[in-house]
Write a protein that holds these residues in place. Structure first.
Motif, mmCIF file in Angstrom:
data_model
loop_
_atom_site.group_PDB
_atom_site.id
_atom_site.type_symbol
_atom_site.label_atom_id
_atom_site.label_comp_id
_atom_site.label_asym_id
_atom_site.label_seq_id
_atom_site.Cartn_x
_atom_site.Cartn_y
_atom_site.Cartn_z
ATOM 1 N N PRO A 11 0.211 -0.182 -4.996
ATOM 2 C CA PRO A 11 0.119 1.198 -4.519
ATOM 3 C C PRO A 11 1.356 1.580 -3.700
ATOM 4 C CG PRO A 11 -1.509 -0.191 -3.407
ATOM 5 C CD PRO A 11 -0.817 -1.037 -4.421
ATOM 6 N N LEU A 12 1.816 2.802 -3.892
ATOM 7 C CA LEU A 12 2.896 3.371 -3.096
ATOM 8 C C LEU A 12 2.252 4.080 -1.908
ATOM 9 C CD1 LEU A 12 5.978 3.901 -2.980
ATOM 10 C CD2 LEU A 12 5.516 6.047 -4.186
ATOM 11 N N VAL A 13 2.664 3.735 -0.693
ATOM 12 C CA VAL A 13 1.993 4.240 0.508
ATOM 13 C C VAL A 13 3.000 4.819 1.498
ATOM 14 C CG1 VAL A 13 0.091 2.577 0.330
ATOM 15 C CG2 VAL A 13 2.096 1.990 1.694
ATOM 16 N N THR A 41 6.771 4.647 7.515
ATOM 17 C CA THR A 41 7.284 3.690 6.536
ATOM 18 C C THR A 41 6.708 4.044 5.173
ATOM 19 O OG1 THR A 41 7.458 1.956 8.215
ATOM 20 C CG2 THR A 41 7.376 1.242 5.920
ATOM 21 N N VAL A 42 7.586 4.097 4.175
ATOM 22 C CA VAL A 42 7.181 4.376 2.798
ATOM 23 C C VAL A 42 7.570 3.178 1.944
ATOM 24 C CG1 VAL A 42 7.494 5.888 0.800
ATOM 25 C CG2 VAL A 42 7.529 6.850 3.103
ATOM 26 N N LYS A 80 -1.695 6.530 4.104
ATOM 27 C CA LYS A 80 -2.054 7.338 2.942
ATOM 28 C C LYS A 80 -1.470 6.708 1.682
ATOM 29 C CE LYS A 80 -1.605 11.976 1.056
ATOM 30 N NZ LYS A 80 -1.045 13.314 1.253
ATOM 31 N N ILE A 81 -2.283 6.639 0.635
ATOM 32 C CA ILE A 81 -1.812 6.193 -0.670
ATOM 33 C C ILE A 81 -1.179 7.389 -1.366
ATOM 34 C CG2 ILE A 81 -2.461 5.306 -2.931
ATOM 35 C CD1 ILE A 81 -4.725 3.756 -1.532
ATOM 36 N N LEU A 82 0.099 7.279 -1.728
ATOM 37 C CA LEU A 82 0.797 8.347 -2.428
ATOM 38 C C LEU A 82 0.573 8.270 -3.940
ATOM 39 C CD1 LEU A 82 4.170 8.177 -0.503
ATOM 40 C CD2 LEU A 82 2.286 9.769 -0.126
ATOM 41 N N ARG A 83 0.504 7.028 -4.451
ATOM 42 C CA ARG A 83 0.278 6.794 -5.876
ATOM 43 C C ARG A 83 -0.420 5.441 -5.999
ATOM 44 N NH1 ARG A 83 5.252 7.746 -9.757
ATOM 45 N NH2 ARG A 83 4.884 9.861 -9.105
ATOM 46 N N LYS A 84 -1.505 5.370 -6.773
ATOM 47 C CA LYS A 84 -2.295 4.143 -6.854
ATOM 48 C C LYS A 84 -1.509 2.969 -7.403
ATOM 49 C CE LYS A 84 -6.819 6.173 -6.832
ATOM 50 N NZ LYS A 84 -8.129 6.226 -7.428
ATOM 51 N N SER A 85 -0.665 3.173 -8.374
ATOM 52 C CA SER A 85 0.228 2.118 -8.849
ATOM 53 C C SER A 85 1.489 2.769 -9.367
ATOM 54 C CB SER A 85 -0.430 1.267 -9.923
ATOM 55 O OG SER A 85 -0.676 2.019 -11.087
ATOM 56 N N PHE A 86 2.580 2.054 -9.232
ATOM 57 C CA PHE A 86 3.867 2.627 -9.581
ATOM 58 C C PHE A 86 4.667 1.598 -10.333
ATOM 59 C CE2 PHE A 86 7.539 5.228 -7.539
ATOM 60 C CZ PHE A 86 7.842 5.758 -8.762
#
Length: 86
Positions: A11-13, A41-42, A80-86
């Motif tokens: 996940p992208l967070v 932090t991203v 926060k999850i920005l995208r579940k998988s990347f």
């Protein structure tokens, strides 16, 4: 473009947290009145346990990870999850 191995999916967070540090030197009491620094932090959430998040800023297609940010959950304001998988 080099083809071959695929990247692992994580996940992208974005995690917002209060920075914390210590100082063994002499300080003025007024320094203790400063508010803590808020950080964001991203990256990819590689591992999470009861106490911390491990967020990496670099992934490689041979299962490598780099740029580890170990963030203590007690310092987190929001995650926060920005995208579940990347």
């Amino acid at each position: 473009m080099i083809r071959g191995k695929q990247f692992n999916k994580y996940p992208l967070v974005v995690i917002e947290w209060y920075d914390h540090s210590g100082d063994a030197g002499w300080i003025e009491l007024k320094e203790l009145e400063k508010p803590p620094i808020l950080a964001k932090t991203v990256g990819w959430l590689i591992k999470e346990d009861d106490l911390r998040y491990h967020v990496m800023n670099t992934l490689t297609n041979d299962n490598g990870q780099g740029g580890n940010s170990e963030i203590l959950k007690g310092a987190v304001v929001r995650a926060k999850i920005l995208r579940k998988s990347f």
